[in-house]
Design a protein around this motif. Structure first.
Motif, PDB file in Angstrom:
ATOM      1  N   ASP A  80      20.798 -13.879  34.566  1.00  0.00           N
ATOM      2  CA  ASP A  80      20.188 -14.730  35.599  1.00  0.00           C
ATOM      3  C   ASP A  80      19.797 -13.916  36.834  1.00  0.00           C
ATOM      4  N   GLU A  81      20.594 -12.901  37.155  1.00  0.00           N
ATOM      5  CA  GLU A  81      20.335 -12.084  38.341  1.00  0.00           C
ATOM      6  C   GLU A  81      19.219 -11.065  38.125  1.00  0.00           C
ATOM      7  N   LEU A  82      18.823 -10.843  36.881  1.00  0.00           N
ATOM      8  CA  LEU A  82      17.815  -9.824  36.561  1.00  0.00           C
ATOM      9  C   LEU A  82      16.638 -10.446  35.803  1.00  0.00           C
ATOM     10  N   PRO A  83      15.988 -11.456  36.394  1.00  0.00           N
ATOM     11  CA  PRO A  83      14.922 -12.163  35.663  1.00  0.00           C
ATOM     12  C   PRO A  83      13.694 -11.303  35.406  1.00  0.00           C
ATOM     13  N   GLN A  84      13.550 -10.191  36.135  1.00  0.00           N
ATOM     14  CA  GLN A  84      12.390  -9.336  35.975  1.00  0.00           C
ATOM     15  C   GLN A  84      12.435  -8.499  34.699  1.00  0.00           C
ATOM     16  N   VAL A  85      13.603  -8.472  34.036  1.00  0.00           N
ATOM     17  CA  VAL A  85      13.759  -7.687  32.807  1.00  0.00           C
ATOM     18  C   VAL A  85      13.848  -8.638  31.621  1.00  0.00           C
ATOM     19  N   PRO A  86      12.955  -8.525  30.643  1.00  0.00           N
ATOM     20  CA  PRO A  86      13.030  -9.416  29.477  1.00  0.00           C
ATOM     21  C   PRO A  86      14.383  -9.289  28.788  1.00  0.00           C
ATOM     22  N   ASN A  87      14.977 -10.443  28.411  1.00  0.00           N
ATOM     23  CA  ASN A  87      16.263 -10.396  27.702  1.00  0.00           C
ATOM     24  C   ASN A  87      16.193 -11.243  26.430  1.00  0.00           C
ATOM     25  N   HIS A  88      17.252 -11.180  25.645  1.00  0.00           N
ATOM     26  CA  HIS A  88      17.221 -11.779  24.303  1.00  0.00           C
ATOM     27  C   HIS A  88      17.798 -13.187  24.241  1.00  0.00           C
ATOM     28  N   LEU A  89      18.026 -13.835  25.353  1.00  0.00           N
ATOM     29  CA  LEU A  89      18.590 -15.176  25.317  1.00  0.00           C
ATOM     30  C   LEU A  89      17.671 -16.158  24.592  1.00  0.00           C
ATOM     31  N   ALA A  90      18.260 -17.013  23.774  1.00  0.00           N
ATOM     32  CA  ALA A  90      17.555 -18.121  23.129  1.00  0.00           C
ATOM     33  C   ALA A  90      18.244 -19.411  23.557  1.00  0.00           C
ATOM     34  N   TYR A  91      17.557 -20.519  23.345  1.00  0.00           N
ATOM     35  CA  TYR A  91      18.095 -21.792  23.819  1.00  0.00           C
ATOM     36  C   TYR A  91      17.991 -22.832  22.714  1.00  0.00           C
ATOM     37  N   ALA A  92      19.090 -23.522  22.469  1.00  0.00           N
ATOM     38  CA  ALA A  92      19.137 -24.500  21.385  1.00  0.00           C
ATOM     39  C   ALA A  92      18.115 -25.615  21.595  1.00  0.00           C
ATOM     40  N   GLU A  93      17.718 -25.831  22.862  1.00  0.00           N
ATOM     41  CA  GLU A  93      16.756 -26.897  23.157  1.00  0.00           C
ATOM     42  C   GLU A  93      15.332 -26.526  22.760  1.00  0.00           C
ATOM     43  N   ASP A  94      15.115 -25.271  22.407  1.00  0.00           N
ATOM     44  CA  ASP A  94      13.781 -24.810  22.012  1.00  0.00           C
ATOM     45  C   ASP A  94      13.373 -25.511  20.715  1.00  0.00           C
ATOM     46  N   ASP A  95      12.262 -26.260  20.762  1.00  0.00           N
ATOM     47  CA  ASP A  95      11.810 -27.026  19.600  1.00  0.00           C
ATOM     48  C   ASP A  95      11.454 -26.136  18.412  1.00  0.00           C
ATOM     49  N   ARG A  96      11.176 -24.863  18.679  1.00  0.00           N
ATOM     50  CA  ARG A  96      10.798 -23.960  17.592  1.00  0.00           C
ATOM     51  C   ARG A  96      12.005 -23.493  16.785  1.00  0.00           C
ATOM     52  N   LEU A  97      13.189 -23.741  17.288  1.00  0.00           N
ATOM     53  CA  LEU A  97      14.405 -23.276  16.632  1.00  0.00           C
ATOM     54  C   LEU A  97      15.118 -24.426  15.932  1.00  0.00           C
ATOM     55  N   ASP A  98      15.707 -24.110  14.815  1.00  0.00           N
ATOM     56  CA  ASP A  98      16.518 -25.079  14.085  1.00  0.00           C
ATOM     57  C   ASP A  98      17.910 -24.478  13.953  1.00  0.00           C
ATOM     58  N   VAL A  99      18.766 -24.775  14.933  1.00  0.00           N
ATOM     59  CA  VAL A  99      20.090 -24.150  14.938  1.00  0.00           C
ATOM     60  C   VAL A  99      21.166 -25.226  14.995  1.00  0.00           C
ATOM     61  N   PRO A 100      22.292 -24.979  14.349  1.00  0.00           N
ATOM     62  CA  PRO A 100      23.403 -25.937  14.428  1.00  0.00           C
ATOM     63  C   PRO A 100      24.042 -25.877  15.804  1.00  0.00           C
ATOM     64  N   PRO A 101      24.831 -26.862  16.164  1.00  0.00           N
ATOM     65  CA  PRO A 101      25.526 -26.818  17.447  1.00  0.00           C
ATOM     66  C   PRO A 101      26.468 -25.611  17.511  1.00  0.00           C
ATOM     67  N   ILE A 102      26.655 -25.111  18.731  1.00  0.00           N
ATOM     68  CA  ILE A 102      27.634 -24.053  18.927  1.00  0.00           C
ATOM     69  C   ILE A 102      29.017 -24.693  18.973  1.00  0.00           C
ATOM     70  N   PRO A 103      29.919 -24.310  18.091  1.00  0.00           N
ATOM     71  CA  PRO A 103      31.243 -24.966  18.034  1.00  0.00           C
ATOM     72  C   PRO A 103      31.995 -24.835  19.358  1.00  0.00           C
ATOM     73  N   ASP A 104      32.681 -25.899  19.714  1.00  0.00           N
ATOM     74  CA  ASP A 104      33.419 -25.915  20.978  1.00  0.00           C
ATOM     75  C   ASP A 104      34.447 -24.788  21.061  1.00  0.00           C
ATOM     76  N   GLU A 105      35.012 -24.398  19.921  1.00  0.00           N
ATOM     77  CA  GLU A 105      36.078 -23.396  19.937  1.00  0.00           C
ATOM     78  C   GLU A 105      35.621 -22.027  20.413  1.00  0.00           C
ATOM     79  N   VAL A 106      34.296 -21.761  20.371  1.00  0.00           N
ATOM     80  CA  VAL A 106      33.802 -20.458  20.832  1.00  0.00           C
ATOM     81  C   VAL A 106      32.750 -20.611  21.931  1.00  0.00           C
ATOM     82  N   ALA A 107      32.564 -21.815  22.445  1.00  0.00           N
ATOM     83  CA  ALA A 107      31.455 -22.070  23.373  1.00  0.00           C
ATOM     84  C   ALA A 107      31.516 -21.188  24.612  1.00  0.00           C
TER      85      ALA A 107
END
Length: 312
Positions: A80-107
């Motif tokens: 978050d502090e370095l937005p000028q550098v591209p990073n590899h974060l993905a987001y489950a809300e992205d409609d292009r992705l089909d990912v299962p929920p992240i289990p609470d035990e490792v969230a």
């Protein structure tokens, strides 16, 4: 070696010294004869930071309680502090992705990431002379082939930050310090220059942020990969954590009379120091078990760094 948990909807595909990687189970073929690199079959990977601790390329026992969550929290904060550098974060809300929920035990210690083609380079930037760099300087007057001024002492600030890359060795082998010219041979001149420029930029920006919170970023180790869709060099893995960086207390550094007092650290230096006294680093033998007090002191230093940075 691994204590990677079973996660519903996710298939464990790899464990490193500290992190466990998972891909969505649906990304893999149902055919039992399936072979190949699972990371090539999935656009995303779930990176789960464990509590394991490593030093001198060895995984140690016991683990550091809460370490995985602290590393993950700090990495997210730095992205978050370095937005000028591209990073590899993905987001489950992205409609292009089909990912299962992240289990609470490792969230609290899991990060959903885009899968990259990783470069086999550890991008090390040093602003101060210490650790392995200090030993190399004592022997050769240089670090990574970069000649430095005579008369430097352990803990001294370098005239300017230097980029000293390493080749990322396979699991169980030692990483190897290499020259910049060798990185050109490994990844090509264009990518090699991007890795150097981005690493120095991240170090400069992060150093300024750390300084504003009364901390010195002495050195750090970064990793990058190529975005599979557009090829852009992208910051990945853990970023500027206690595992990959050395942080010192700025006030202690300014007033300390000896290197030990000057370099009041917020990282796993406690572990390194204990091992240096109690282990000859013979990799053919198991490293010694860390004492309870060393584990507790290390956990306290990790917690202190997270609080100093993220609430400063």
């Amino acid at each position: 070696m691994t204590d990677a948990p079973d996660l519903g909807g996710w298939t464990h595909v790899y464990s490193g010294k500290v992190r466990d990687l998972y891909v969505p189970t649906t990304a893999l073929d149902d055919d039992d004869t399936w072979t190949g690199d699972p990371l090539q079959h999935s656009p995303v990977v779930l990176v789960v930071a464990s509590d394991r601790v490593s030093a001198y390329d060895q995984v140690l026992e016991p683990a550091i309680p809460g370490k995985g969550a602290m590393l993950t929290r700090l990495t997210r904060w730095w992205f978050d502090e370095l937005p000028q550098v591209p990073n590899h974060l993905a987001y489950a809300e992205d409609d292009r992705l089909d990912v299962p929920p992240i289990p609470d035990e490792v969230a609290d210690r899991a990060t959903l990431c885009r899968t990259l083609d990783m470069f086999p380079i550890e991008c090390v930037v040093r602003g101060f002379i210490t650790g392995g760099g200090w030993k190399e300087y004592q022997a050769t007057g240089a670090i990574g082939g970069i000649r430095l001024p005579e008369g430097l002492s352990n803990g001294d600030r370098l005239p300017e930050p230097i980029y000293t890359p390493a080749w990322k060795a396979p699991m169980g082998e030692h990483d190897e310090n290499i020259s910049y010219e060798r990185t050109v041979e490994l990844v090509g001149e264009t990518v090699a220059e991007q890795l150097r420029a981005l690493s120095l930029q991240v170090f400069a920006d992060a150093s300024a942020i750390a300084e504003s919170r009364g901390l010195i970023l002495a050195d750090t180790k970064l990793e990058f990969g190529a975005d599979r869709e557009i090829g852009i060099v992208t910051l990945a893995d853990e970023v500027l954590t206690s595992d990959s960086s050395r942080y010192w207390d700025a006030e202690a550094y300014a007033t300390g009379a000896t290197p030990e007092l000057r370099m009041a650290s917020f990282d796993k230096q406690i572990v390194r120091d204990w091992l240096a006294v109690n282990w000859d680093q013979d990799v053919s033998e198991e490293p010694p078990t860390l004492p309870h007090e060393i584990v507790e002191q290390t956990a306290e230093r990790y917690r202190a760094l997270v609080e100093r940075l993220t609430t400063g």
